[in-house]
Write a protein that holds these residues in place. Structure first.
Motif, PDB file in Angstrom:
ATOM      1  N   SER A  32      17.213  15.744 -19.377  1.00 43.23           N
ATOM      2  CA  SER A  32      17.645  15.021 -18.864  1.00 43.23           C
ATOM      3  C   SER A  32      16.288  16.821 -17.721  1.00 43.23           C
ATOM      4  O   SER A  32      16.008  17.535 -18.607  1.00 43.23           O
ATOM      5  CB  SER A  32      19.117  16.135 -17.947  1.00 43.23           C
ATOM      6  OG  SER A  32      19.745  15.192 -18.116  1.00 43.23           O
ATOM      7  N   PHE A  34      14.709  19.587 -14.452  1.00 42.19           N
ATOM      8  CA  PHE A  34      15.137  19.815 -13.713  1.00 42.19           C
ATOM      9  C   PHE A  34      14.394  20.810 -13.268  1.00 42.19           C
ATOM     10  O   PHE A  34      13.384  20.852 -13.610  1.00 42.19           O
ATOM     11  CB  PHE A  34      16.441  21.184 -14.338  1.00 42.19           C
ATOM     12  CG  PHE A  34      17.277  20.250 -14.971  1.00 42.19           C
ATOM     13  CD1 PHE A  34      17.160  20.579 -16.872  1.00 42.19           C
ATOM     14  CD2 PHE A  34      18.832  20.441 -14.392  1.00 42.19           C
ATOM     15  CE1 PHE A  34      18.383  19.821 -17.716  1.00 42.19           C
ATOM     16  CE2 PHE A  34      19.482  19.773 -15.154  1.00 42.19           C
ATOM     17  CZ  PHE A  34      19.797  19.393 -15.817  1.00 42.19           C
ATOM     18  N   TYR A  36      14.525  24.294 -11.587  1.00 45.55           N
ATOM     19  CA  TYR A  36      14.666  25.781 -11.037  1.00 45.55           C
ATOM     20  C   TYR A  36      13.824  26.368  -9.930  1.00 45.55           C
ATOM     21  O   TYR A  36      12.694  26.658 -10.099  1.00 45.55           O
ATOM     22  CB  TYR A  36      15.367  27.369 -11.519  1.00 45.55           C
ATOM     23  CG  TYR A  36      16.444  26.291 -12.732  1.00 45.55           C
ATOM     24  CD1 TYR A  36      16.900  24.626 -13.862  1.00 45.55           C
ATOM     25  CD2 TYR A  36      17.414  26.998 -12.144  1.00 45.55           C
ATOM     26  CE1 TYR A  36      17.628  24.221 -14.109  1.00 45.55           C
ATOM     27  CE2 TYR A  36      19.057  26.352 -12.967  1.00 45.55           C
ATOM     28  CZ  TYR A  36      18.713  25.262 -13.885  1.00 45.55           C
ATOM     29  OH  TYR A  36      20.115  25.332 -14.889  1.00 45.55           O
ATOM     30  N   LEU A  44      17.910  32.522 -11.474  1.00 49.21           N
ATOM     31  CA  LEU A  44      17.808  31.346 -10.815  1.00 49.21           C
ATOM     32  C   LEU A  44      18.057  30.654 -10.089  1.00 49.21           C
ATOM     33  O   LEU A  44      19.494  30.530 -10.444  1.00 49.21           O
ATOM     34  CB  LEU A  44      17.060  30.256 -11.772  1.00 49.21           C
ATOM     35  CG  LEU A  44      16.002  30.287 -13.136  1.00 49.21           C
ATOM     36  CD1 LEU A  44      15.480  32.480 -13.364  1.00 49.21           C
ATOM     37  CD2 LEU A  44      15.308  29.999 -14.045  1.00 49.21           C
ATOM     38  N   LEU A  46      19.526  26.200  -9.386  1.00 50.96           N
ATOM     39  CA  LEU A  46      19.253  24.435  -9.382  1.00 50.96           C
ATOM     40  C   LEU A  46      18.367  24.098  -8.593  1.00 50.96           C
ATOM     41  O   LEU A  46      19.043  24.482  -7.289  1.00 50.96           O
ATOM     42  CB  LEU A  46      20.235  24.215 -10.120  1.00 50.96           C
ATOM     43  CG  LEU A  46      19.906  23.305 -10.389  1.00 50.96           C
ATOM     44  CD1 LEU A  46      18.797  22.657 -10.803  1.00 50.96           C
ATOM     45  CD2 LEU A  46      21.428  21.915 -10.602  1.00 50.96           C
ATOM     46  N   LYS A  49      18.105  17.627  -9.793  1.00 44.62           N
ATOM     47  CA  LYS A  49      17.565  17.233 -10.945  1.00 44.62           C
ATOM     48  C   LYS A  49      17.600  16.158 -11.453  1.00 44.62           C
ATOM     49  O   LYS A  49      17.901  15.337 -10.136  1.00 44.62           O
ATOM     50  CB  LYS A  49      18.877  18.553 -11.623  1.00 44.62           C
ATOM     51  CG  LYS A  49      20.402  17.401 -11.681  1.00 44.62           C
ATOM     52  CD  LYS A  49      21.308  18.034 -11.880  1.00 44.62           C
ATOM     53  CE  LYS A  49      22.752  17.483 -10.996  1.00 44.62           C
ATOM     54  NZ  LYS A  49      23.991  17.779 -11.701  1.00 44.62           N
ATOM     55  N   THR A  51      18.585  13.200 -14.119  1.00 46.68           N
ATOM     56  CA  THR A  51      18.905  12.240 -15.430  1.00 46.68           C
ATOM     57  C   THR A  51      18.769  11.817 -16.759  1.00 46.68           C
ATOM     58  O   THR A  51      18.896  11.164 -18.116  1.00 46.68           O
ATOM     59  CB  THR A  51      20.646  11.841 -15.447  1.00 46.68           C
ATOM     60  OG1 THR A  51      20.775  11.176 -14.785  1.00 46.68           O
ATOM     61  CG2 THR A  51      20.714  13.202 -14.796  1.00 46.68           C
ATOM     62  N   ARG A  93      16.691  19.822 -20.663  1.00 46.43           N
ATOM     63  CA  ARG A  93      17.703  19.498 -21.237  1.00 46.43           C
ATOM     64  C   ARG A  93      17.591  18.818 -23.136  1.00 46.43           C
ATOM     65  O   ARG A  93      17.302  17.817 -23.052  1.00 46.43           O
ATOM     66  CB  ARG A  93      18.543  19.542 -20.919  1.00 46.43           C
ATOM     67  CG  ARG A  93      20.381  19.394 -21.655  1.00 46.43           C
ATOM     68  CD  ARG A  93      21.655  18.748 -21.084  1.00 46.43           C
ATOM     69  NE  ARG A  93      22.140  18.960 -21.859  1.00 46.43           N
ATOM     70  CZ  ARG A  93      22.628  17.806 -23.126  1.00 46.43           C
ATOM     71  NH1 ARG A  93      22.075  16.294 -23.264  1.00 46.43           N
ATOM     72  NH2 ARG A  93      23.788  17.880 -24.004  1.00 46.43           N
ATOM     73  N   ALA A  97      24.452  19.432 -28.996  1.00 47.62           N
ATOM     74  CA  ALA A  97      26.129  20.302 -27.769  1.00 47.62           C
ATOM     75  C   ALA A  97      25.020  21.775 -27.647  1.00 47.62           C
ATOM     76  O   ALA A  97      26.489  21.966 -26.765  1.00 47.62           O
ATOM     77  CB  ALA A  97      26.686  20.737 -28.950  1.00 47.62           C
ATOM     78  N   THR A  98      24.631  21.729 -27.869  1.00 46.89           N
ATOM     79  CA  THR A  98      24.488  23.548 -26.911  1.00 46.89           C
ATOM     80  C   THR A  98      24.005  23.577 -26.034  1.00 46.89           C
ATOM     81  O   THR A  98      23.624  24.298 -24.882  1.00 46.89           O
ATOM     82  CB  THR A  98      23.354  23.712 -27.534  1.00 46.89           C
ATOM     83  OG1 THR A  98      21.296  22.930 -27.715  1.00 46.89           O
ATOM     84  CG2 THR A  98      22.859  24.567 -29.282  1.00 46.89           C
ATOM     85  N   ASN A  99      23.631  22.189 -24.933  1.00 49.41           N
ATOM     86  CA  ASN A  99      23.380  22.307 -23.475  1.00 49.41           C
ATOM     87  C   ASN A  99      21.985  22.960 -23.482  1.00 49.41           C
ATOM     88  O   ASN A  99      21.162  23.942 -22.312  1.00 49.41           O
ATOM     89  CB  ASN A  99      23.586  22.748 -23.030  1.00 49.41           C
ATOM     90  CG  ASN A  99      24.922  21.881 -22.105  1.00 49.41           C
ATOM     91  OD1 ASN A  99      24.816  20.977 -23.036  1.00 49.41           O
ATOM     92  ND2 ASN A  99      26.549  22.407 -21.740  1.00 49.41           N
ATOM     93  N   LYS A 100      21.020  23.549 -24.282  1.00 47.28           N
ATOM     94  CA  LYS A 100      19.883  24.267 -23.899  1.00 47.28           C
ATOM     95  C   LYS A 100      18.307  24.183 -23.073  1.00 47.28           C
ATOM     96  O   LYS A 100      18.543  22.798 -23.485  1.00 47.28           O
ATOM     97  CB  LYS A 100      18.654  24.663 -25.464  1.00 47.28           C
ATOM     98  CG  LYS A 100      20.239  25.311 -26.289  1.00 47.28           C
ATOM     99  CD  LYS A 100      19.277  25.519 -27.776  1.00 47.28           C
ATOM    100  CE  LYS A 100      18.249  26.513 -28.248  1.00 47.28           C
ATOM    101  NZ  LYS A 100      17.922  26.506 -29.784  1.00 47.28           N
ATOM    102  N   LEU A 101      18.313  24.810 -22.607  1.00 46.20           N
ATOM    103  CA  LEU A 101      17.015  24.242 -21.636  1.00 46.20           C
ATOM    104  C   LEU A 101      15.903  25.191 -22.345  1.00 46.20           C
ATOM    105  O   LEU A 101      15.620  25.804 -22.252  1.00 46.20           O
ATOM    106  CB  LEU A 101      17.217  24.618 -20.270  1.00 46.20           C
ATOM    107  CG  LEU A 101      18.877  23.937 -18.926  1.00 46.20           C
ATOM    108  CD1 LEU A 101      18.291  24.956 -18.084  1.00 46.20           C
ATOM    109  CD2 LEU A 101      18.257  23.095 -18.999  1.00 46.20           C
ATOM    110  N   PHE A 103      12.028  25.630 -20.896  1.00 53.44           N
ATOM    111  CA  PHE A 103      11.790  26.573 -19.524  1.00 53.44           C
ATOM    112  C   PHE A 103      10.045  25.674 -19.655  1.00 53.44           C
ATOM    113  O   PHE A 103       9.547  26.114 -20.945  1.00 53.44           O
ATOM    114  CB  PHE A 103      12.039  27.717 -18.543  1.00 53.44           C
ATOM    115  CG  PHE A 103      13.063  27.776 -18.710  1.00 53.44           C
ATOM    116  CD1 PHE A 103      14.676  27.909 -19.308  1.00 53.44           C
ATOM    117  CD2 PHE A 103      13.625  27.023 -16.934  1.00 53.44           C
ATOM    118  CE1 PHE A 103      15.471  27.466 -19.066  1.00 53.44           C
ATOM    119  CE2 PHE A 103      14.934  27.307 -16.456  1.00 53.44           C
ATOM    120  CZ  PHE A 103      15.744  27.519 -16.996  1.00 53.44           C
TER     121      PHE A 103
END
Lengths: 113, 116
Positions: A32, A34, A36, A44, A46, A49, A51, A93, A97-101, A103
């Motif tokens: 995904s 994004f 920001y 920040l 959003l 986005k 996906t 993204r 499982a972490t949903n880490k971004l 940048f």
């Protein structure tokens, strides 16, 4: 590894000019994506986005299209205003499982009246 | 509207002091994050949490520590502040049940820390 490369700033435009901020990414799979925005002295927010490939995110006159073939997610706006002056971050993204971004380095936009 | 709060917004403190930066969210999100933002704007993940009693180091090494005793609260502590810790610290949260697989992160307003 996954990464985001973003156009360096600062970008200085006159009010009502057309804006493009380039963003390309490297990632495994289909992340995904994004944009920001960070206004002075704030966290920040959003902006938009997307996906999946060919999705177009849009908000407040800004648009960006998820281009899988060019691994890009460029931000555009047809007519910028002084109030759009801020720092813009492209992000992806990381899968799992972490949903880490991850940048990009951020692009400072300054719009002059 | 994101409901994530950070206090204090600004902190100036002397070298060697212990400090705790507070972060709270009212959205019931299970995942929370701390980022350090350089003066040059770049963001670095320093800690994250999957949920209560779960914390992990991020991509950038940091001398700070975090705890997650309650879902809504994710404080960051520096036992002995140094000038090199001067930075902006941003807290964020996200939900495991992302909309449209986006799993967006919501950010707090940040704490600007200056260590003299």
């Amino acid at each position: 590894g996954d990464s985001v490369t973003q156009m360096e700033g600062p970008v200085t435009l006159s009010e009502e000019a057309f804006l493009t901020i380039n963003c390309t990414y490297t990632a495994t799979g289909y992340p995904s994506l994004f944009w920001y925005v960070q206004y002075p002295g704030e966290g920040l927010q959003l902006l938009l986005k997307a996906t999946k490939a060919d999705d177009k995110g849009s908000n407040k006159g800004f648009e960006a299209t998820y281009r899988k073939e060019t691994t890009s997610f460029h931000l555009e706006k047809g007519s910028v205003q002084v109030s759009d002056s801020a720092v813009y971050f492209c992000a992806l993204r990381v899968g799992g499982a972490t949903n880490k971004l991850i940048f990009g380095t951020g692009t400072l936009l300054a719009v002059q009246p | 509207e994101a409901d994530i709060y950070q206090t204090p917004r600004y902190l100036v403190i002397g070298t060697g002091k212990k400090i705790t930066l507070e972060c709270s969210q009212t959205m019931g999100h299970d995942k929370m994050y701390w980022y350090q933002q350089d003066p040059g704007m770049e963001l670095h993940l320093i800690h994250y949490s999957y949920g209560v009693n779960s914390t992990e180091k991020g991509d950038l090494s940091s001398e700070s520590t975090v705890s997650r005793i309650r879902t809504e609260h994710f404080p960051l502590t520096l036992e002995s502040a140094r000038p090199s810790h001067t930075s902006q610290y941003l807290c964020a949260s996200s939900d495991s049940l992302g909309t449209g697989d986006s799993y967006e992160q919501y950010f707090g307003p940040g704490t600007r820390l200056t260590v003299t």
